[in-house]
Scaffold this motif. Sequence first.
Motif, short mmCIF file in Angstrom:
data_model
loop_
_atom_site.label_atom_id
_atom_site.label_comp_id
_atom_site.label_asym_id
_atom_site.label_seq_id
_atom_site.Cartn_x
_atom_site.Cartn_y
_atom_site.Cartn_z
N ALA A 84 6.53 21.84 0.85
CA ALA A 84 6.86 23.29 0.70
C ALA A 84 7.69 23.84 1.99
O ALA A 84 8.60 24.45 1.98
CB ALA A 84 5.92 24.10 0.50
N ASP A 85 7.21 23.35 3.29
CA ASP A 85 7.84 23.91 4.43
C ASP A 85 8.73 23.15 5.19
O ASP A 85 9.29 23.32 6.21
CB ASP A 85 6.56 24.42 5.49
N ALA A 86 9.25 21.93 4.70
CA ALA A 86 10.15 20.90 5.00
C ALA A 86 11.47 21.77 5.44
O ALA A 86 11.75 22.75 4.90
CB ALA A 86 10.48 20.06 4.44
N ALA A 87 12.26 21.30 6.37
CA ALA A 87 13.39 22.02 6.96
C ALA A 87 14.51 21.88 5.67
O ALA A 87 15.58 22.60 5.86
CB ALA A 87 13.66 21.61 8.53
N LYS A 88 14.51 20.64 5.18
CA LYS A 88 15.42 20.23 4.23
C LYS A 88 14.80 20.34 2.83
O LYS A 88 13.41 20.19 2.83
CB LYS A 88 15.81 19.06 4.56
N PRO A 89 15.78 20.42 1.83
CA PRO A 89 15.28 20.66 0.42
C PRO A 89 14.45 19.59 0.22
O PRO A 89 14.81 18.10 0.23
CB PRO A 89 16.52 20.89 -0.24
N THR A 90 13.62 19.46 -0.79
CA THR A 90 12.78 18.61 -1.42
C THR A 90 12.71 18.53 -2.77
O THR A 90 12.81 19.55 -3.55
CB THR A 90 11.24 18.54 -0.91
N VAL A 91 12.87 17.16 -3.39
CA VAL A 91 13.18 17.18 -4.90
C VAL A 91 11.97 16.02 -5.26
O VAL A 91 11.89 15.24 -4.92
CB VAL A 91 14.54 16.93 -5.14
N ALA A 92 11.30 16.87 -6.32
CA ALA A 92 10.42 15.73 -6.95
C ALA A 92 11.35 15.00 -8.24
O ALA A 92 11.89 15.75 -8.88
CB ALA A 92 9.04 16.39 -7.56
N GLY B 139 -3.33 16.71 -8.85
CA GLY B 139 -2.60 16.80 -7.60
C GLY B 139 -1.45 16.30 -7.58
O GLY B 139 -0.75 16.78 -6.88
N GLY B 140 -0.81 15.57 -8.69
CA GLY B 140 0.48 15.23 -8.71
C GLY B 140 1.17 16.46 -9.20
O GLY B 140 2.40 16.59 -8.36
N PHE B 141 0.59 17.12 -9.83
CA PHE B 141 1.61 18.45 -10.02
C PHE B 141 1.59 19.36 -8.94
O PHE B 141 2.59 19.96 -8.79
CB PHE B 141 0.66 18.96 -11.51
N GLY B 142 0.39 19.24 -8.38
CA GLY B 142 0.52 20.24 -7.10
C GLY B 142 1.36 19.75 -6.19
O GLY B 142 2.31 20.57 -5.66
N LEU B 143 1.83 18.59 -5.94
CA LEU B 143 2.67 17.98 -4.99
C LEU B 143 4.16 18.18 -5.50
O LEU B 143 5.36 18.76 -4.70
CB LEU B 143 2.42 16.46 -4.86
N ALA B 144 4.27 18.00 -6.69
CA ALA B 144 5.60 18.35 -7.61
C ALA B 144 6.01 19.78 -7.43
O ALA B 144 7.16 20.22 -6.90
CB ALA B 144 5.59 17.79 -9.05
N MET B 145 5.02 20.78 -7.65
CA MET B 145 5.17 22.14 -7.58
C MET B 145 5.50 22.50 -5.82
O MET B 145 6.04 23.54 -5.71
CB MET B 145 4.09 23.12 -7.97
N SER B 146 5.13 21.67 -4.90
CA SER B 146 5.29 22.02 -3.51
C SER B 146 6.98 21.81 -3.19
O SER B 146 7.46 22.23 -2.32
CB SER B 146 4.52 21.47 -2.70
N CYS B 147 7.56 20.98 -4.18
CA CYS B 147 9.02 20.82 -3.80
C CYS B 147 10.02 21.89 -4.37
O CYS B 147 9.68 22.68 -5.08
CB CYS B 147 9.47 19.44 -4.80
N ASP B 148 11.11 21.87 -3.90
CA ASP B 148 12.10 23.00 -4.15
C ASP B 148 12.67 22.81 -5.50
O ASP B 148 12.86 23.65 -6.27
CB ASP B 148 13.14 23.02 -3.21
N LEU B 149 12.95 21.74 -6.15
CA LEU B 149 13.35 21.24 -7.32
C LEU B 149 12.59 20.15 -8.12
O LEU B 149 12.24 19.17 -7.37
CB LEU B 149 14.70 21.01 -7.26
N ARG B 150 12.33 20.07 -9.24
CA ARG B 150 11.80 19.08 -10.06
C ARG B 150 12.83 18.61 -11.12
O ARG B 150 13.06 19.41 -12.00
CB ARG B 150 10.49 19.77 -10.61
N LEU B 151 13.05 17.41 -11.29
CA LEU B 151 13.81 16.64 -12.07
C LEU B 151 12.77 15.62 -12.99
O LEU B 151 11.92 15.03 -12.29
CB LEU B 151 14.90 15.99 -11.64
N ALA B 152 12.79 15.68 -14.23
CA ALA B 152 12.12 14.97 -15.00
C ALA B 152 12.73 14.32 -16.29
O ALA B 152 13.65 14.58 -16.67
CB ALA B 152 10.89 15.92 -15.70
N THR B 153 12.09 13.24 -16.77
CA THR B 153 12.48 12.47 -17.91
C THR B 153 11.98 13.35 -19.23
O THR B 153 11.03 14.10 -19.05
CB THR B 153 11.80 11.06 -18.14
N GLU B 154 12.24 13.00 -20.39
CA GLU B 154 11.85 13.78 -21.64
C GLU B 154 10.63 13.31 -21.95
O GLU B 154 10.00 14.22 -22.65
CB GLU B 154 12.87 13.40 -22.79
#
Length: 179
Positions: free
Chosen positions: A13-21, A30-45
């Motif tokens: 969440a606090d990284a200086a650069k954008p993070t994408v899951a 916990g995986g959901f929590g890590l993904a939500m800590s990212c700026d953007l989340r891209l997913a498969t159907e």
Amino acid sequence: YNAAVAHANAALADAAKPTVALIRGICFGGGFGLAMSCDLRLATEESRFRIPAAKVGLGYGYAGVEALVRRIGMAGVAELLLSARIFDATDALRYQIIHRLWPRADFEEKADVYLAEMGANAPLTLQAVKRALVELARPEMEREPAAAEALVAKCFESLDYQEGQRAFLEKRPPVFRGI
């Protein structure tokens, strides 16, 4: 465990650069929590999302609920935590848990193109936007807007800003160098 998870989430969440899951399947707990800590989340159907705390009797702390509400809003968090049900990718997109959704067969290609387009943007601008997002995610009394504004000022003073203006006038893609 809680300290390690909090540290991992804060690092994203606090990284200086954008993070994408990049989510290609199950995104629970916990995986959901890590993904939500990212700026953007891209997913498969086929991706699925869940916070199962209510199904296992686990308390979900105030700070975690607050962070989720800031990310996806009260209604989505209420349904996610109270129902503890599995959200399919369409629901996740509707609740803004994810930002882009592609078929599994196209996912790698589409994600690569999306990330390449983002990566071609001005790095100093991305850093300034990221810092503003970091500050806005904090409780209001802990925010440091001056830190974000300093990065914006750095953009205007940069060679990248000059390159962006030239490229616009010359009707060509800019070549940014982060300076």
